[in-house]
Write a protein that holds these residues in place. Structure first.
Motif, PDB file in Angstrom:
ATOM      1  N   PRO A 241      58.808  51.192  31.454  1.00  0.00           N
ATOM      2  CA  PRO A 241      59.253  50.786  32.129  1.00  0.00           C
ATOM      3  C   PRO A 241      58.045  50.724  33.116  1.00  0.00           C
ATOM      4  N   ASP A 242      57.730  49.246  34.031  1.00  0.00           N
ATOM      5  CA  ASP A 242      56.893  48.813  35.072  1.00  0.00           C
ATOM      6  C   ASP A 242      57.023  47.859  35.944  1.00  0.00           C
ATOM      7  N   LEU A 243      57.957  47.530  36.035  1.00  0.00           N
ATOM      8  CA  LEU A 243      58.211  45.759  36.147  1.00  0.00           C
ATOM      9  C   LEU A 243      56.800  45.349  37.386  1.00  0.00           C
ATOM     10  N   LYS A 244      56.121  44.387  37.128  1.00  0.00           N
ATOM     11  CA  LYS A 244      55.579  44.096  38.374  1.00  0.00           C
ATOM     12  C   LYS A 244      56.726  42.648  39.023  1.00  0.00           C
ATOM     13  N   ILE A 245      56.375  42.497  40.042  1.00  0.00           N
ATOM     14  CA  ILE A 245      56.993  41.073  41.063  1.00  0.00           C
ATOM     15  C   ILE A 245      56.105  40.329  41.100  1.00  0.00           C
ATOM     16  N   LEU A 246      55.537  38.890  40.749  1.00  0.00           N
ATOM     17  CA  LEU A 246      54.003  38.021  41.397  1.00  0.00           C
ATOM     18  C   LEU A 246      54.374  37.777  42.757  1.00  0.00           C
ATOM     19  N   PRO A 247      53.228  37.533  43.600  1.00  0.00           N
ATOM     20  CA  PRO A 247      54.024  36.846  44.554  1.00  0.00           C
ATOM     21  C   PRO A 247      54.689  34.999  44.202  1.00  0.00           C
ATOM     22  N   PRO A 248      55.802  35.117  44.641  1.00  0.00           N
ATOM     23  CA  PRO A 248      55.323  33.179  44.801  1.00  0.00           C
ATOM     24  C   PRO A 248      54.865  32.184  44.327  1.00  0.00           C
ATOM     25  N   LEU A 249      54.801  31.482  43.704  1.00  0.00           N
ATOM     26  CA  LEU A 249      54.801  30.135  43.479  1.00  0.00           C
ATOM     27  C   LEU A 249      55.007  29.184  44.070  1.00  0.00           C
ATOM     28  N   PHE A 250      54.279  28.132  44.069  1.00  0.00           N
ATOM     29  CA  PHE A 250      55.011  27.366  45.506  1.00  0.00           C
ATOM     30  C   PHE A 250      54.464  25.686  44.758  1.00  0.00           C
ATOM     31  N   VAL A 251      55.388  25.347  44.200  1.00  0.00           N
ATOM     32  CA  VAL A 251      54.384  23.885  43.760  1.00  0.00           C
ATOM     33  C   VAL A 251      54.171  22.652  45.094  1.00  0.00           C
ATOM     34  N   TYR A 252      54.678  22.527  45.713  1.00  0.00           N
ATOM     35  CA  TYR A 252      54.514  21.223  46.605  1.00  0.00           C
ATOM     36  C   TYR A 252      54.518  22.245  48.292  1.00  0.00           C
ATOM     37  N   ASN A 253      53.671  21.378  48.995  1.00  0.00           N
ATOM     38  CA  ASN A 253      53.741  22.192  50.184  1.00  0.00           C
ATOM     39  C   ASN A 253      54.310  21.319  51.136  1.00  0.00           C
ATOM     40  N   GLU A 254      54.785  21.230  52.289  1.00  0.00           N
ATOM     41  CA  GLU A 254      55.207  20.397  53.316  1.00  0.00           C
ATOM     42  C   GLU A 254      55.361  19.182  53.302  1.00  0.00           C
ATOM     43  N   ASN A 255      53.827  18.304  52.551  1.00  0.00           N
ATOM     44  CA  ASN A 255      53.298  17.096  52.589  1.00  0.00           C
ATOM     45  C   ASN A 255      54.215  16.685  51.089  1.00  0.00           C
ATOM     46  N   ASN A 256      54.780  17.340  50.759  1.00  0.00           N
ATOM     47  CA  ASN A 256      54.776  16.792  49.665  1.00  0.00           C
ATOM     48  C   ASN A 256      53.954  16.159  48.610  1.00  0.00           C
ATOM     49  N   GLU A 257      53.529  17.440  49.153  1.00  0.00           N
ATOM     50  CA  GLU A 257      51.518  17.279  47.404  1.00  0.00           C
ATOM     51  C   GLU A 257      51.724  19.047  47.126  1.00  0.00           C
ATOM     52  N   TYR A 258      50.853  18.638  45.690  1.00  0.00           N
ATOM     53  CA  TYR A 258      50.675  19.712  45.122  1.00  0.00           C
ATOM     54  C   TYR A 258      49.964  20.458  45.891  1.00  0.00           C
ATOM     55  N   THR A 259      50.890  21.999  46.327  1.00  0.00           N
ATOM     56  CA  THR A 259      49.688  23.241  46.716  1.00  0.00           C
ATOM     57  C   THR A 259      48.811  23.684  46.243  1.00  0.00           C
ATOM     58  N   SER A 260      47.484  24.085  47.412  1.00  0.00           N
ATOM     59  CA  SER A 260      46.001  24.321  46.188  1.00  0.00           C
ATOM     60  C   SER A 260      46.123  25.084  44.801  1.00  0.00           C
ATOM     61  N   GLU A 261      47.005  25.998  44.717  1.00  0.00           N
ATOM     62  CA  GLU A 261      47.477  26.947  42.839  1.00  0.00           C
ATOM     63  C   GLU A 261      47.752  26.011  42.427  1.00  0.00           C
ATOM     64  N   VAL A 262      48.827  25.216  42.464  1.00  0.00           N
ATOM     65  CA  VAL A 262      49.173  24.258  41.431  1.00  0.00           C
ATOM     66  C   VAL A 262      48.506  23.413  41.034  1.00  0.00           C
ATOM     67  N   ASN A 263      47.726  22.831  42.023  1.00  0.00           N
ATOM     68  CA  ASN A 263      46.333  22.048  41.900  1.00  0.00           C
ATOM     69  C   ASN A 263      45.267  22.254  41.457  1.00  0.00           C
ATOM     70  N   GLU A 264      44.692  23.410  41.546  1.00  0.00           N
ATOM     71  CA  GLU A 264      43.658  24.123  41.006  1.00  0.00           C
ATOM     72  C   GLU A 264      44.806  24.698  39.012  1.00  0.00           C
ATOM     73  N   ILE A 265      45.071  24.846  38.965  1.00  0.00           N
ATOM     74  CA  ILE A 265      46.261  25.509  37.508  1.00  0.00           C
ATOM     75  C   ILE A 265      45.923  23.205  37.075  1.00  0.00           C
ATOM     76  N   LEU A 266      46.302  22.663  36.761  1.00  0.00           N
ATOM     77  CA  LEU A 266      46.720  21.807  36.996  1.00  0.00           C
ATOM     78  C   LEU A 266      45.091  20.136  36.399  1.00  0.00           C
ATOM     79  N   TYR A 267      44.583  20.265  36.910  1.00  0.00           N
ATOM     80  CA  TYR A 267      43.636  19.616  38.046  1.00  0.00           C
ATOM     81  C   TYR A 267      41.863  20.305  37.795  1.00  0.00           C
TER      82      TYR A 267
END
Length: 246
Positions: free
Chosen positions: A218-244
């Motif tokens: 037992p040793d559970l890590k909760i990673l930082p949250p991942l946000f898909v879109y930013n306030e302008n409804n564009e992909y965040t840099s993290e998701v953009n990198e995963i996709l493209y």
């Protein structure tokens, strides 16, 4: 050349130099599958990976860009199995990836117990609804609802297939978190990493990524949250990198 059937199309796999066969009426992969393929630990050089509920083969295709391990995909729907097989052949990956047309519940008997280093699954998320609530499209209904396999089936089979110390990773809905953890521990899978995916900052998480180790401590890590879109409804840099890619 690739043979396309009915309303199928050949789509680019975003950041990868690959193409995948999709069909709007049968199956098209979602962001969830892409996130799981990026989230899971995989051996870089050698090993054995099995992906359950493979659909059109999206996760095996993406994992092949991260690992030289042999990859087996399992899909029960013959139409999706056929699409996955043709995509794998089109991309010249048939020596690394093999598809099995079959029921995941039969796989421990067919593939053997404890033979895999990593098991992944993007399972049906929703418990079986009343008949009148099920999507009239059988392909989509089976992909989304626990008609042919339940969450317990997925966890039990994953535990049987993975070796001791091997990893099992799922993408699911946050509302099933306690069910997933309860079942994982019941079947000797110790949750080690969890990441919540939010549509955008300030919104509740709508996707959950979880990875467990067979017979782990037992040793559970909760990673930082991942946000898909930013306030302008564009992909965040993290998701953009995963996709493209970068």
């Amino acid at each position: 050349m690739v043979m396309l059937k009915d309303d199928e199309r050949l789509d680019y796999l975003l950041a990868e130099e690959m193409r995948i066969i999709q069909s709007p009426s049968v199956f098209a992969f979602s962001l969830d599958a892409v996130l799981l393929a990026k989230f899971v630990y995989v051996p870089i050089q050698k090993g054995k990976i099995v992906d359950l509920c493979s659909g059109n083969g999206i996760i095996p295709l993406l994992l092949s860009t991260r690992s030289k391990a042999t990859i087996t995909g399992v899909e029960i729907q013959s139409r999706l199995y056929d699409m996955a097989k043709r995509s794998i052949e089109y991309n010249g990956l048939d020596l690394q990836i093999q598809m099995i047309h079959g029921d995941i519940k039969e796989m421990p008997k067919q593939l053997g117990h404890g033979k895999y280093d990593v098991v992944t699954c993007n399972p049906p998320y929703f418990s079986t609804p009343n008949k009148d609530e099920i999507n009239e499209n059988e392909h989509l209904a089976i992909a989304r609802h626990e008609i042919l396999c339940t969450l317990e089936d997925v966890v039990r089979v994953s535990s049987q297939l993975v070796r001791q110390g091997g990893k099992v990773a799922f993408v699911h809905r946050p509302g099933r978190l306690l069910d997933i953890i309860t079942l994982m521990r019941q079947y000797r899978l110790e949750p080690k990493r969890i990441q919540f995916v939010h549509p955008k900052p300030g919104k509740d998480a709508n996707t959950l990524l979880i990875e467990a180790i067979k017979d782990g401590q037992p040793d559970l890590k909760i990673l930082p949250p991942l946000f898909v879109y930013n306030e302008n409804n564009e992909y965040t840099s993290e998701v953009n990198e995963i996709l493209y890619g970068k």
